[in-house]
Write an enzyme that holds these catalytic residues in place. Structure first.
Site, PDB file in Angstrom:
ATOM      1  CG  LEU A  21      88.706 -29.774  56.913  1.00  0.00           C
ATOM      2  CD1 LEU A  21      88.826 -30.872  56.617  1.00  0.00           C
ATOM      3  CD2 LEU A  21      88.923 -28.496  55.817  1.00  0.00           C
ATOM      4  CG  ASP A  22      82.398 -26.026  56.335  1.00  0.00           C
ATOM      5  OD1 ASP A  22      81.508 -27.422  56.557  1.00  0.00           O
ATOM      6  OD2 ASP A  22      82.698 -25.034  55.261  1.00  0.00           O
ATOM      7  CE1 TYR A  23      78.739 -30.275  63.027  1.00  0.00           C
ATOM      8  CE2 TYR A  23      76.998 -30.174  61.878  1.00  0.00           C
ATOM      9  CZ  TYR A  23      77.284 -30.489  63.073  1.00  0.00           C
ATOM     10  OH  TYR A  23      76.555 -31.485  63.715  1.00  0.00           O
TER      11      TYR A  23
END
Length: 253
Positions: free
Chosen positions: A104-106
């Site tokens: 999951l991205d930042y």
């Protein structure tokens, strides 16, 4: 106990079994300092020193399977040269090295699985399983029926067209719309890029389901251990539902 070398490499999270076979045949794997190229070779991780490209392969500890509510502002990597927070910083009482299943991205929050079982992680990632991932997406402005239809049909990205998705409007206000977007692919930043492709600006993105698993009452930064039946059902979805409810939750941060 001895096991086939490709299985040991897969369990350690080095590569899938097929990829591990390629490493072995290429002469990149050693046992006790000796290069091995035979696919039938076995080793005992408790007594043999296994290495890939000269780097030791750590023996796998007892298997751990975690469901974490990843907050915004954490990376799904095991280290960051810029010193930003990483998801394993949240696992205060887990001494065993675990790693994320997918990413999951930042700026994305929500359900993230972590494990030290490389073979299990590789099986989940294999395209043939087509495990559904559901996201709750808040976009700026009003999402039109045409935009929703285009998202559901699949949109063209730089690396190719996305597979059809399940998309519906779940709520709206004067300034924002909430969409439910369910995909089974795992491309980098896929949901954000899909929305961008139909001129929708993502304000908030939260993964709320992975297969049959949901966040439940977990809060950001909290996690729980998966029950054995949950672990099994993820890779064998046709089997009966696990009995007795979810695994134990740990609210430590």
């Amino acid at each position: 106990m001895t096991e086939r070398l490709q299985k040991l490499l897969s369990q350690a999270g080095i590569a899938s079994r097929r990829e591990a076979e390629t490493l072995i045949v290429a002469g990149r794997v050693t046992i006790n300092g000796q290069v091995v190229t035979e696919l039938g070779t076995k080793a005992d991780p408790a007594t043999d020193q296994i290495a890939v490209d000269g780097k030791p392969v750590r023996p796998v500890d007892a298997k751990i399977y975690l469901l974490l509510y990843k907050p915004v502002g954490y990376l799904t990597t095991l280290k960051d040269p810029e010193g930003r927070p990483i998801v394993t910083d949240l696992l205060k009482d887990i001494a065993t090295r675990v790693y994320p299943v997918g990413r999951l991205d930042y700026n994305t929050e929500g359900l993230l699985l972590l494990t030290n079982d490389g073979e299990w992680a590789n099986r989940l990632a294999h395209p043939r399983h087509e495990i559904e991932k559901e996201y709750l997406v808040r976009v700026r402005g009003k999402a039109t029926p045409d935009q929703i239809k285009r998202l559901a049909a699949g949109v063209g990205l730089e690396e190719g067209r996305t597979a059809p998705a399940k998309v519906f409007l779940s709520g709206e206000s004067d300034n924002n719309s909430w969409l439910s977007v369910t995909i089974h692919e795992g491309r980098n930043r896929q949901v954000r890029r899909m929305c961008e492709a139909v001129s929708l600006a993502v304000v908030r993105l939260k993964r709320i389901r992975y297969g049959f698993l949901e966040l439940g009452d977990l809060k950001p930064g909290e996690y729980r251990h998966l029950a054995p039946a949950e672990v099994e059902r993820l890779v064998h979805p046709g089997r009966p539902r696990p009995a007795g409810g979810p695994g134990q939750k740990d609210r430590r941060r």
